[in-house]
Design a protein around this motif. Structure first.
Motif, PDB file in Angstrom:
ATOM      1  N   ALA A  88       0.829  -1.205   0.000  1.00 30.10           N
ATOM      2  CA  ALA A  88       0.000   0.000   0.000  1.00 30.10           C
ATOM      3  C   ALA A  88       0.866   1.259   0.000  1.00 30.10           C
ATOM      4  O   ALA A  88       0.546   2.244  -0.680  1.00 30.10           O
ATOM      5  N   ALA A  89       1.949   1.232   0.761  1.00 32.53           N
ATOM      6  CA  ALA A  89       2.836   2.396   0.819  1.00 32.53           C
ATOM      7  C   ALA A  89       3.456   2.687  -0.542  1.00 32.53           C
ATOM      8  O   ALA A  89       3.539   3.852  -0.974  1.00 32.53           O
ATOM      9  N   TYR A  90       3.901   1.639  -1.234  1.00 29.20           N
ATOM     10  CA  TYR A  90       4.477   1.830  -2.568  1.00 29.20           C
ATOM     11  C   TYR A  90       3.434   2.349  -3.561  1.00 29.20           C
ATOM     12  O   TYR A  90       3.704   3.232  -4.379  1.00 29.20           O
ATOM     13  N   VAL A  91       2.232   1.808  -3.493  1.00 28.68           N
ATOM     14  CA  VAL A  91       1.169   2.222  -4.408  1.00 28.68           C
ATOM     15  C   VAL A  91       0.815   3.694  -4.199  1.00 28.68           C
ATOM     16  O   VAL A  91       0.642   4.456  -5.157  1.00 28.68           O
ATOM     17  N   ILE A  92       0.717   4.093  -2.946  1.00 25.11           N
ATOM     18  CA  ILE A  92       0.383   5.489  -2.647  1.00 25.11           C
ATOM     19  C   ILE A  92       1.455   6.420  -3.200  1.00 25.11           C
ATOM     20  O   ILE A  92       1.148   7.487  -3.756  1.00 25.11           O
ATOM     21  N   GLU A  93       2.711   6.024  -3.064  1.00 26.81           N
ATOM     22  CA  GLU A  93       3.788   6.847  -3.620  1.00 26.81           C
ATOM     23  C   GLU A  93       3.672   6.928  -5.141  1.00 26.81           C
ATOM     24  O   GLU A  93       3.963   7.960  -5.745  1.00 26.81           O
ATOM     25  N   ALA A  94       3.244   5.828  -5.769  1.00 29.41           N
ATOM     26  CA  ALA A  94       3.074   5.832  -7.227  1.00 29.41           C
ATOM     27  C   ALA A  94       1.931   6.752  -7.651  1.00 29.41           C
ATOM     28  O   ALA A  94       1.969   7.335  -8.735  1.00 29.41           O
ATOM     29  N   PHE A  95       0.922   6.891  -6.791  1.00 27.86           N
ATOM     30  CA  PHE A  95      -0.224   7.742  -7.102  1.00 27.86           C
ATOM     31  C   PHE A  95       0.056   9.215  -6.817  1.00 27.86           C
ATOM     32  O   PHE A  95      -0.649  10.093  -7.319  1.00 27.86           O
TER      33      PHE A  95
END
Length: 214
Positions: A180-187
């Motif tokens: 989730a942390a990586y995805v949020i950074e991607a967004f």
């Protein structure tokens, strides 16, 4: 003595219902919705007739088994939409959805409508997608969510997140938080100034090999 019989029967029925639901949360949670009803009955320590007397269909059992997760999903949507900071609300919804899916393979299956009898979950899915769309619009207006984000990206994220289901529960939960942390950074539209926020701990995962491969 006869006067106590109906109350005893009702008590036994309640106990059986609780055991069945507890068993279903374990069986569906770890095995997904393809797990057979007989496995739920076996885990609950009741006969198939008792199981079907309480839950005539698998759909009825699934809906009741994940009632708490459905309430948690609705609460996550409500809290995110009520957040005065759209980007924070968006992030928190992503984190909470991932957490709910990581806790139970069955709930993830039902939410993604991967199992035909779980279509009652379609309303929860659509409610969540609408919330993500509204939060995305607000967060993009603040400039903190990348302009190219579309709601289908959430579905893409959840499809990738389902790959974690083959790991142990402990590893799955740890991996989900990091994912989730990586995805949020991607967004995110642009990196934050200063040092990046630390990531959640990495899980201890091992690759599996197909039979016959080294």
């Amino acid at each position: 003595m006869t006067s106590h019989l109906p109350q005893t029967v009702r008590s036994d029925a309640r106990d059986n219902r609780v055991r069945i639901l507890d068993a279903a949360r374990v069986v569906f949670g770890e095995g997904g919705l393809s797990a057979p009803m007989r496995e739920v009955a076996r885990h609950a320590g009741v006969g198939p007739a008792t199981l079907y007397r309480h839950f005539p269909t698998k759909q009825a059992l699934i809906v009741e088994t994940f009632a708490e997760q459905r309430r948690a999903c609705r609460a996550a949507v409500h809290d995110a939409l009520a957040d005065s900071d759209p980007w924070h609300g968006f992030r928190s919804l992503i984190e909470r959805i991932c957490e709910l899916h990581a806790h139970s393979r069955g709930f993830a299956d039902a939410f993604m409508a991967a199992f035909p009898e779980a279509m009652d979950f379609a309303a929860d899915q659509q409610r969540t997608l609408r919330a993500v769309g509204e939060l995305a619009r607000r967060a993009q207006e603040t400039g903190r969510l990348r302009p190219g984000f579309v709601v289908d990206d959430l579905i893409l994220m959840l499809m990738a997140h389902r790959g974690l289901q083959d790991t142990s529960r402990a590893a799955r939960l740890t991996a989900s938080r990091r994912f989730a942390a990586y995805v949020i950074e991607a967004f995110r539209a642009a990196p934050e100034t200063g040092a990046p926020a630390p990531l959640p701990p990495a899980p201890h995962l091992r690759l599996t090999h197909a039979p016959g491969t080294p």
